[in-house]
Design a protein around this motif. Sequence first.
Motif, PDB file in Angstrom:
ATOM      1  N   GLY A   1       0.849  -1.181   0.000  1.00 18.93           N
ATOM      2  CA  GLY A   1       0.000   0.000   0.000  1.00 18.93           C
ATOM      3  C   GLY A   1       0.883   1.229   0.000  1.00 18.93           C
ATOM      4  O   GLY A   1       2.111   1.134   0.150  1.00 18.93           O
TER       5      GLY A   1
ATOM      6  N   PRO B   1      -4.269  -0.554  -1.725  1.00 17.23           N
ATOM      7  CA  PRO B   1      -4.586   0.547  -0.812  1.00 17.23           C
ATOM      8  C   PRO B   1      -3.707   1.766  -1.088  1.00 17.23           C
ATOM      9  O   PRO B   1      -2.479   1.663  -1.158  1.00 17.23           O
TER      10      PRO B   1
ATOM     11  N   TYR C   1      -3.500   6.067  -0.085  1.00 21.54           N
ATOM     12  CA  TYR C   1      -4.016   7.115   0.791  1.00 21.54           C
ATOM     13  C   TYR C   1      -3.233   8.394   0.555  1.00 21.54           C
ATOM     14  O   TYR C   1      -2.008   8.370   0.458  1.00 21.54           O
TER      15      TYR C   1
ATOM     16  N   GLN D   1      -8.123   6.950  -1.216  1.00 25.39           N
ATOM     17  CA  GLN D   1      -8.689   7.546  -0.011  1.00 25.39           C
ATOM     18  C   GLN D   1      -7.922   8.839   0.280  1.00 25.39           C
ATOM     19  O   GLN D   1      -6.705   8.905   0.081  1.00 25.39           O
TER      20      GLN D   1
ATOM     21  N   ALA E   1      -5.196   3.727   8.639  1.00 25.21           N
ATOM     22  CA  ALA E   1      -6.124   3.348   7.577  1.00 25.21           C
ATOM     23  C   ALA E   1      -5.423   2.575   6.463  1.00 25.21           C
ATOM     24  O   ALA E   1      -5.926   1.555   5.991  1.00 25.21           O
TER      25      ALA E   1
ATOM     26  N   ALA F   1      -6.047  -1.263   5.694  1.00 30.30           N
ATOM     27  CA  ALA F   1      -6.536  -1.649   4.379  1.00 30.30           C
ATOM     28  C   ALA F   1      -5.638  -2.704   3.749  1.00 30.30           C
ATOM     29  O   ALA F   1      -6.122  -3.661   3.119  1.00 30.30           O
TER      30      ALA F   1
ATOM     31  N   VAL G   1      -7.550  -6.034   2.758  1.00 30.93           N
ATOM     32  CA  VAL G   1      -8.009  -6.026   1.374  1.00 30.93           C
ATOM     33  C   VAL G   1      -8.062  -7.439   0.787  1.00 30.93           C
ATOM     34  O   VAL G   1      -7.194  -8.277   1.036  1.00 30.93           O
TER      35      VAL G   1
END
Length: 410
Positions: free
Chosen positions: A98, A123, A125, A146, A171, A175, A179
């Motif tokens: 991520g 993921p 962010y 996100q 987060a 995730a 996921v």
Amino acid sequence: MADKTILVAGTYDTKDDELGYLAEVIRGQGGKVLTMDVSVLGDPARPEDVSKHEVAEAGGSSIKEAIGSGDENTAMQIMGAGAAVMALQLYQDGRIDGVVVLGGTMGTDLALDMCAALPVGVPKYIVSTVAFSPLVPPDRIPADVQMILWAGGLYGLNSICKASLSQAAGAVLGAARAVEPPRRDRPLIGMTSFGKTVLRYMVALKPALEKRGFEVAVFHATGMGGRAFESLAAEGAFAAVMDFAPQEVSNHLFGGLSAGADRMTNAGRAGIPQLVAPGCCDLVDFAGWQEMPAQLKGRETHAHNRLLTSALLNADERRQVAHAVCGKLAAARAPVAVLLPRGGCNEWDRAGAPLHDAAGLAAFCGEMRRSCPGNASLHELDCHINDAEFAAKALEVLDGWIESGAVKTH
């Protein structure tokens, strides 16, 4: 629980404390961190895992050229291009699970390109001073990103900005742990539509397609749904597409909720067979809480809810939409079939319904006949798009492609 590795990216020359705090929280929760520096002028306090020099070179340039440009916008575009290449490579090599990127307007500009390079399901962010701002156009937003506002953190750490940073760290790590990535064990059909009040063909088509061995993903074509659809098409993720709600093409032409200029192009470019129909192409969607665009004032409208209003296009505008759709299909490198339901293109477009315009519909159909490219087969249907006959014809065409080998079932 197996440790997950999060890529923490930003300008380490100016935001070392904030980026370090993100990494600290991720490690404190049991995750691993890989760092990427996207600075240009300054140097980080210590070497990062991916240096700014590696990032610039991945973008086909160098830090020296970025500085020599004398323009911060040019320099950050160099770094953005390199960061996108590096992030995707790190993911494909299995080194990250991520990504979290931190920035103001400059960093957010770069972060959008970086996150857009990663597949749907990874993921991603962004901690940004302009999260959810009108400065961020919809066609720049990665399909499943996100975002959180970097509140009170423009210069230095404090308890306010730590609240945002710690949420982002938790987060993205959560995730990455939770996921369920998209499976590729069955061929996937991508379909566009709207809710069942306006378009309903998916109700009949989804189970029929699943009986044929396909997985079916239906995308809500309100801008971001089209972005996700196009992103997956560009990856070659679909065995075929049923693009029956390309209204985002109309939106892009007339100032509505655009999915970007590349809407309805990526499947054809990737060699994916396309079944196409004009669901809701007679309408333009715009934010219901905003003033109606000047060019759409005085039209018949439908207020779907407080967020979304649809305005009816006139006959000449519908011809423009038809011409644009045919132009996009002409570049396809795989079979294309256009289904043209002469009875109407959405539930509000039936004879006697509030937004039905027989002359406008005829104008659209006429332009489709004139402009339909030679690589596409045109099927005119004496039914409405929500009638059983429409779904039956779609399955008939698809079955022909399966029989010919154009669409694979395994």
